[in-house]
Design a protein around this motif. Structure first.
Motif, short mmCIF file in Angstrom:
data_model
loop_
_atom_site.label_atom_id
_atom_site.label_comp_id
_atom_site.label_asym_id
_atom_site.label_seq_id
_atom_site.Cartn_x
_atom_site.Cartn_y
_atom_site.Cartn_z
N TYR A 113 -0.31 -6.24 -3.42
CA TYR A 113 0.80 -7.07 -2.91
C TYR A 113 0.30 -8.48 -2.61
N ARG A 114 0.67 -9.43 -3.45
CA ARG A 114 0.23 -10.82 -3.27
C ARG A 114 0.69 -11.40 -1.94
N GLN A 115 1.76 -10.83 -1.36
CA GLN A 115 2.27 -11.30 -0.08
C GLN A 115 1.23 -11.17 1.03
N TYR A 116 0.25 -10.30 0.85
CA TYR A 116 -0.79 -10.11 1.84
C TYR A 116 -1.97 -11.07 1.65
N ALA A 117 -1.96 -11.88 0.61
CA ALA A 117 -3.10 -12.75 0.33
C ALA A 117 -3.41 -13.69 1.49
N ASP A 118 -2.38 -14.24 2.11
CA ASP A 118 -2.58 -15.19 3.22
C ASP A 118 -2.52 -14.54 4.59
N ARG A 119 -2.01 -13.33 4.63
CA ARG A 119 -1.86 -12.66 5.94
C ARG A 119 -1.93 -11.15 5.74
N SER A 120 -3.14 -10.63 5.78
CA SER A 120 -3.34 -9.21 5.53
C SER A 120 -2.89 -8.39 6.74
N PRO A 121 -2.58 -7.12 6.51
CA PRO A 121 -2.14 -6.25 7.62
C PRO A 121 -3.26 -6.09 8.65
N HIS A 122 -2.88 -6.16 9.92
CA HIS A 122 -3.85 -5.98 11.01
C HIS A 122 -3.44 -4.85 11.94
N GLY A 123 -2.33 -4.19 11.64
CA GLY A 123 -1.86 -3.10 12.49
C GLY A 123 -2.48 -1.78 12.11
N PRO A 124 -1.99 -0.71 12.72
CA PRO A 124 -2.51 0.63 12.41
C PRO A 124 -2.43 0.96 10.93
N VAL A 125 -3.41 1.72 10.48
CA VAL A 125 -3.48 2.20 9.10
C VAL A 125 -3.18 3.69 9.12
N VAL A 126 -2.39 4.13 8.14
CA VAL A 126 -2.03 5.54 8.02
C VAL A 126 -2.51 6.06 6.67
N GLU A 127 -3.24 7.17 6.72
CA GLU A 127 -3.67 7.88 5.51
C GLU A 127 -2.79 9.11 5.35
N ILE A 128 -2.36 9.35 4.13
CA ILE A 128 -1.58 10.55 3.84
C ILE A 128 -2.32 11.32 2.74
N GLN A 129 -2.78 12.51 3.10
CA GLN A 129 -3.43 13.38 2.13
C GLN A 129 -2.33 14.16 1.42
N VAL A 130 -2.11 13.86 0.15
CA VAL A 130 -1.02 14.49 -0.59
C VAL A 130 -1.43 15.89 -1.01
N ALA A 131 -0.59 16.85 -0.63
CA ALA A 131 -0.83 18.26 -0.97
C ALA A 131 -0.01 18.67 -2.19
N ARG A 132 1.11 17.96 -2.42
CA ARG A 132 2.00 18.36 -3.51
C ARG A 132 2.69 17.13 -4.10
N TRP A 133 2.60 17.01 -5.41
CA TRP A 133 3.32 15.99 -6.17
C TRP A 133 4.44 16.70 -6.92
N SER A 134 5.64 16.15 -6.88
CA SER A 134 6.75 16.74 -7.63
C SER A 134 7.69 15.64 -8.07
N GLY A 135 8.62 15.99 -8.94
CA GLY A 135 9.56 14.97 -9.38
C GLY A 135 10.57 15.51 -10.37
N TRP A 136 11.39 14.60 -10.83
CA TRP A 136 12.48 14.94 -11.75
C TRP A 136 12.76 13.73 -12.62
N HIS A 137 13.15 13.97 -13.86
CA HIS A 137 13.67 12.89 -14.71
C HIS A 137 14.79 13.45 -15.56
N ALA A 138 15.71 12.56 -15.89
CA ALA A 138 16.93 13.00 -16.57
C ALA A 138 16.71 13.50 -17.98
#
Length: 139
Positions: A113-138
């Motif tokens: 995200y180029r929007q972070y180039a001048d002002r990177s995130p400084h708040g809490p960081v969240v990690e999500i360990q993905v256990a399942r990927w799923s999806g649908w397409h027409a």
């Protein structure tokens, strides 16, 4: 859609919808920018205006770490519709871990995200360990 294809959709997506549960079991849904590294999705609280520094999504994750993220593609040609979902367990990184992981994750977010180039995130960081990927397409 296979789990591998759903994961690939996340690699190209720019925004996801993050679903959490509050302490009464009521769903809470917010948009989130993120980065994927392996089977870990990561987002950080950034400088964009918020109603409060005590974000509901973070409180929800601390109380109920099971989360879901959704990315999708809409087109007026409904044969091109798709969605992909990641179900996993989220952790709001404690300050010590955040410091260790921060540089790496913030660098990945800034590259995406180029929007972070001048002002990177400084708040809490969240990690999500993905256990399942799923999806649908027409088609």
């Amino acid at each position: 859609m296979t789990g591998e294809r759903a994961r690939e959709c996340f690699t190209r997506a720019r925004i996801a919808r993050l679903a959490t549960l509050d302490d009464t079991g009521r769903p809470h849904l917010v948009p989130a920018v993120f980065v994927l590294t392996g089977d870990t999705l990561v987002f950080a609280v950034d400088h964009k205006p918020k109603r409060s520094a005590d974000l509901k999504r973070l409180a929800n994750i601390r109380a109920h770490p099971e989360v879901c993220l959704l990315v999708d593609g809409y087109d007026e040609d409904w044969d091109r519709l798709w969605w992909a979902r990641a179900d996993g367990t989220a952790t709001v990184l404690p300050p010590a871990e955040r410091a260790a992981a921060s540089a790496h994750y913030v660098d990945l977010l800034t590259r995406k995200y180029r929007q972070y180039a001048d002002r990177s995130p400084h708040g809490p960081v969240v990690e999500i360990q993905v256990a399942r990927w799923s999806g649908w397409h027409a088609t």
